[in-house]
Design a protein around this motif. Structure first.
Motif, PDB file in Angstrom:
ATOM      1  N   ARG A 100       0.778  -1.183  -0.014  1.00  0.00           N
ATOM      2  CA  ARG A 100      -0.119   0.045  -0.105  1.00  0.00           C
ATOM      3  C   ARG A 100       0.954   1.204  -0.046  1.00  0.00           C
ATOM      4  N   TYR A 101       2.159   1.172   0.355  1.00  0.00           N
ATOM      5  CA  TYR A 101       2.897   2.238   0.394  1.00  0.00           C
ATOM      6  C   TYR A 101       3.776   2.372  -0.917  1.00  0.00           C
ATOM      7  N   GLY A 102       3.588   1.502  -1.737  1.00  0.00           N
ATOM      8  CA  GLY A 102       4.221   1.712  -3.186  1.00  0.00           C
ATOM      9  C   GLY A 102       5.704   0.984  -2.975  1.00  0.00           C
ATOM     10  N   MET A 103       6.246   0.072  -2.106  1.00  0.00           N
ATOM     11  CA  MET A 103       7.237  -0.792  -2.256  1.00  0.00           C
ATOM     12  C   MET A 103       6.810  -2.285  -2.734  1.00  0.00           C
ATOM     13  N   ARG A 104       7.784  -2.654  -3.418  1.00  0.00           N
ATOM     14  CA  ARG A 104       7.901  -3.654  -4.385  1.00  0.00           C
ATOM     15  C   ARG A 104       7.658  -4.903  -3.425  1.00  0.00           C
ATOM     16  N   VAL A 105       6.772  -5.788  -3.400  1.00  0.00           N
ATOM     17  CA  VAL A 105       6.465  -7.130  -2.990  1.00  0.00           C
ATOM     18  C   VAL A 105       6.343  -8.106  -3.678  1.00  0.00           C
ATOM     19  N   ASN A 106       6.216  -8.220  -4.818  1.00  0.00           N
ATOM     20  CA  ASN A 106       6.097  -9.382  -5.813  1.00  0.00           C
ATOM     21  C   ASN A 106       5.252 -10.473  -5.365  1.00  0.00           C
ATOM     22  N   GLN A 107       4.277 -10.195  -5.126  1.00  0.00           N
ATOM     23  CA  GLN A 107       3.177 -11.321  -4.541  1.00  0.00           C
ATOM     24  C   GLN A 107       2.080 -11.773  -5.332  1.00  0.00           C
ATOM     25  N   VAL A 108       1.315 -13.058  -5.096  1.00  0.00           N
ATOM     26  CA  VAL A 108       0.241 -13.410  -5.731  1.00  0.00           C
ATOM     27  C   VAL A 108      -0.694 -13.794  -4.637  1.00  0.00           C
ATOM     28  N   GLU A 109      -1.800 -13.205  -4.484  1.00  0.00           N
ATOM     29  CA  GLU A 109      -2.815 -13.722  -3.421  1.00  0.00           C
ATOM     30  C   GLU A 109      -3.743 -14.627  -3.983  1.00  0.00           C
ATOM     31  N   PHE A 110      -4.207 -15.593  -3.167  1.00  0.00           N
ATOM     32  CA  PHE A 110      -5.041 -16.815  -3.749  1.00  0.00           C
ATOM     33  C   PHE A 110      -6.121 -16.846  -2.573  1.00  0.00           C
ATOM     34  N   HIS A 111      -7.298 -17.297  -2.995  1.00  0.00           N
ATOM     35  CA  HIS A 111      -8.335 -17.373  -2.314  1.00  0.00           C
ATOM     36  C   HIS A 111      -8.002 -18.664  -1.165  1.00  0.00           C
ATOM     37  N   PRO A 112      -8.725 -18.537   0.035  1.00  0.00           N
ATOM     38  CA  PRO A 112      -8.511 -19.451   1.007  1.00  0.00           C
ATOM     39  C   PRO A 112      -8.599 -20.772   0.633  1.00  0.00           C
ATOM     40  N   ALA A 113      -9.544 -21.166  -0.416  1.00  0.00           N
ATOM     41  CA  ALA A 113      -9.873 -22.512  -0.858  1.00  0.00           C
ATOM     42  C   ALA A 113      -8.313 -23.156  -1.443  1.00  0.00           C
ATOM     43  N   TYR A 114      -7.699 -22.255  -2.012  1.00  0.00           N
ATOM     44  CA  TYR A 114      -6.317 -22.685  -2.727  1.00  0.00           C
ATOM     45  C   TYR A 114      -5.518 -23.278  -1.762  1.00  0.00           C
ATOM     46  N   HIS A 115      -5.368 -22.313  -0.602  1.00  0.00           N
ATOM     47  CA  HIS A 115      -4.502 -22.840   0.599  1.00  0.00           C
ATOM     48  C   HIS A 115      -4.525 -24.171   1.040  1.00  0.00           C
ATOM     49  N   ASP A 116      -6.099 -24.256   1.189  1.00  0.00           N
ATOM     50  CA  ASP A 116      -6.517 -25.523   1.943  1.00  0.00           C
ATOM     51  C   ASP A 116      -6.394 -26.596   0.974  1.00  0.00           C
ATOM     52  N   LEU A 117      -6.494 -26.546  -0.116  1.00  0.00           N
ATOM     53  CA  LEU A 117      -6.326 -27.613  -1.075  1.00  0.00           C
ATOM     54  C   LEU A 117      -4.637 -27.941  -1.192  1.00  0.00           C
ATOM     55  N   MET A 118      -3.842 -26.893  -1.164  1.00  0.00           N
ATOM     56  CA  MET A 118      -2.256 -27.135  -0.955  1.00  0.00           C
ATOM     57  C   MET A 118      -2.072 -27.782   0.228  1.00  0.00           C
ATOM     58  N   ALA A 119      -2.547 -27.527   1.220  1.00  0.00           N
ATOM     59  CA  ALA A 119      -2.253 -28.124   2.566  1.00  0.00           C
ATOM     60  C   ALA A 119      -2.774 -29.572   2.473  1.00  0.00           C
ATOM     61  N   VAL A 120      -3.803 -29.973   2.015  1.00  0.00           N
ATOM     62  CA  VAL A 120      -4.478 -31.449   1.744  1.00  0.00           C
ATOM     63  C   VAL A 120      -3.418 -32.209   1.064  1.00  0.00           C
ATOM     64  N   ALA A 121      -2.809 -31.488  -0.251  1.00  0.00           N
ATOM     65  CA  ALA A 121      -1.844 -32.295  -1.034  1.00  0.00           C
ATOM     66  C   ALA A 121      -0.591 -32.365  -0.179  1.00  0.00           C
ATOM     67  N   ILE A 122       0.053 -31.396   0.270  1.00  0.00           N
ATOM     68  CA  ILE A 122       1.344 -31.619   0.975  1.00  0.00           C
ATOM     69  C   ILE A 122       1.362 -32.503   2.163  1.00  0.00           C
ATOM     70  N   GLU A 123       0.349 -32.271   2.916  1.00  0.00           N
ATOM     71  CA  GLU A 123       0.064 -33.100   4.130  1.00  0.00           C
ATOM     72  C   GLU A 123      -0.177 -34.612   3.608  1.00  0.00           C
ATOM     73  N   ASN A 124      -0.699 -35.043   2.596  1.00  0.00           N
ATOM     74  CA  ASN A 124      -0.836 -36.258   2.270  1.00  0.00           C
ATOM     75  C   ASN A 124       0.328 -36.931   1.066  1.00  0.00           C
ATOM     76  N   GLU A 125       1.400 -36.323   1.005  1.00  0.00           N
ATOM     77  CA  GLU A 125       2.606 -36.284   0.269  1.00  0.00           C
ATOM     78  C   GLU A 125       2.123 -36.561  -0.967  1.00  0.00           C
ATOM     79  N   VAL A 126       1.575 -35.992  -1.568  1.00  0.00           N
ATOM     80  CA  VAL A 126       1.251 -35.747  -3.262  1.00  0.00           C
ATOM     81  C   VAL A 126       2.467 -35.169  -4.026  1.00  0.00           C
ATOM     82  N   PRO A 127       3.320 -34.370  -3.393  1.00  0.00           N
ATOM     83  CA  PRO A 127       4.490 -34.178  -4.149  1.00  0.00           C
ATOM     84  C   PRO A 127       5.702 -34.775  -3.753  1.00  0.00           C
ATOM     85  N   SER A 128       5.762 -35.628  -2.724  1.00  0.00           N
ATOM     86  CA  SER A 128       7.117 -36.210  -1.912  1.00  0.00           C
ATOM     87  C   SER A 128       6.863 -37.626  -1.745  1.00  0.00           C
TER      88      SER A 128
END
Length: 379
Positions: free
Chosen positions: A81-109
């Motif tokens: 909000r103050y004009g400093m660069r952060v280079n972020q992407v914001e996601f809906h909470p459902a996306y983070h919920d799905l990421m958590a389900v995937a990682i906790e169940n070892e989908v990438p590992s």
């Protein structure tokens, strides 16, 4: 969530001849071809885990979160909000919920955390089931999974990053990775002028005291909120592979300047961006001038994900078609009993099973490749 007691008697008509909501699916016990294939290709020892995950991934709640994540797409936040660069992407909470389900169940590992015959086969099954409700989060999952082989050849860099990628904790915070409970990794290769012809890349890497500084651009950068990325740039010795983290070792934001997000037809829950490097800090991975050879193992892993993710979309399409045709009537018969529709559904079923069978066979070849030349030829 399935609506409770929706009204069928409307002001102008009554809603009839519509299928009921599909509801919870058991993506393991309801898929005979998958269960037989896992046993045939050597992953039967993981059946209990797959059975549990099949119910998780197939729940109506997960399908609903997938709908939300794709409806409410990622938003770029280049500056605060103050004009400093952060280079972020914001996601809906459902996306983070799905990421958590995937990682906790070892989908990438899973394959790397359970190294034994059949591990890659069982790994494919996890992803095959999870991709049926939602494919967007599978992009960072695929890249995190496929980063392990090149990092194993990267000495101290690999020793530092691999345990983070194999964590079963999802930590979405945009902070230095040393402060996080787990990490994900992406891959940036293509540029505007060459696309897949990466030898036409123009990004340059100049050595400094503690690594390299990269300057240039990348045209297709998916999952830009990953904690680090493997990328290609020309150093003095030729096209080389580099690991570029979101944060530099001294705790400063790295110069990963997101330019815009792509407007895509599908896979909309996953952010795909264009990015510029300007004196961006990174470390070389693999031999200088052999960047393509280094990163090709990561590319191969992503192609494996493309195989079983595509098979998964086919499978869920078949499930939806069977459900619809079993509950809808036309010309005094259920659609599923109409001769031409039977032919169409049978063709779909054959194609689905063929895609799954081939994918699981590739998984077995990957499991056996180290000690079997014929298996290695299939991978």
């Amino acid at each position: 969530m399935i609506p409770l007691n929706p009204l069928a008697n409307l002001a102008t008509h009554e809603v009839t001849n519509m299928p009921p909501h599909l509801g919870d699916q058991d993506l393991w016990s309801g898929d005979l071809a998958l269960r037989e294939g896992i046993k045939r290709e050597g992953g039967g020892w993981a059946a209990d885990k797959l059975a549990v995950f099949g119910r998780i991934a197939g729940s109506a709640e997960i399908f609903e979160k997938a709908d939300q994540a794709n409806k409410h797409t990622p938003e770029i936040k280049t500056f605060d909000r103050y004009g400093m660069r952060v280079n972020q992407v914001e996601f809906h909470p459902a996306y983070h919920d799905l990421m958590a389900v995937a990682i906790e169940n070892e989908v990438p590992s899973f394959a790397w955390n359970h190294p034994q015959p059949g591990a890659q086969v069982a790994h494919a099954a996890l992803t095959y089931m999870f991709n049926q409700p939602e494919g967007g989060v599978l992009c960072p999952m695929a890249m995190t999974y496929s980063a392990i082989p090149p990092l194993r050849m990267a000495g101290a860099v690999g020793d530092e990053w691999i345990p983070r990628l194999l964590s079963t904790s999802y930590d979405p915070r945009d902070i230095p990775v040393e402060q996080k409970s787990g990490a994900t990794m992406g891959m940036f290769m293509t540029e505007k002028q060459g696309g897949s012809d990466v030898r036409t890349n123009t990004t340059r890497a100049v050595s400094d005291e503690d690594g390299y500084r990269l300057t240039g651009h990348k045209y297709f950068c998916s999952a830009p909120m990953c904690d680090a990325f493997l990328t290609l740039a020309y150093s003095e010795g030729g096209l080389s592979c580099f690991l570029v983290p979101r944060w530099t070792p001294n705790g400063e934001r790295n110069s990963l300047n997101i330019q815009r997000l792509k407007d895509k037809l599908g896979n909309r829950s996953n952010a795909s961006s264009e990015m510029e490097f300007l004196d961006t800090w990174g470390v070389m991975v693999g031999e200088e001038g052999r960047g393509i050879r280094t990163i090709i193992d990561m590319v191969q892993g992503n192609r494996y994900y493309c195989c079983f993710s595509s098979a998964a979309l086919m499978r869920q399409g078949l499930v939806q078609a069977l459900h619809h045709t079993a509950h809808r009537t036309a010309f005094q018969k259920k659609l599923i009993d109409q001769p031409l529709m039977k032919n169409v559904l049978a063709d779909l079923a054959i194609e689905v099973e063929a895609a799954l069978t081939l994918t699981l066979r590739i998984g077995r070849a990957m499991d056996e490749a180290e000690g079997d030349e014929s298996a290695a030829a299939l991978t």
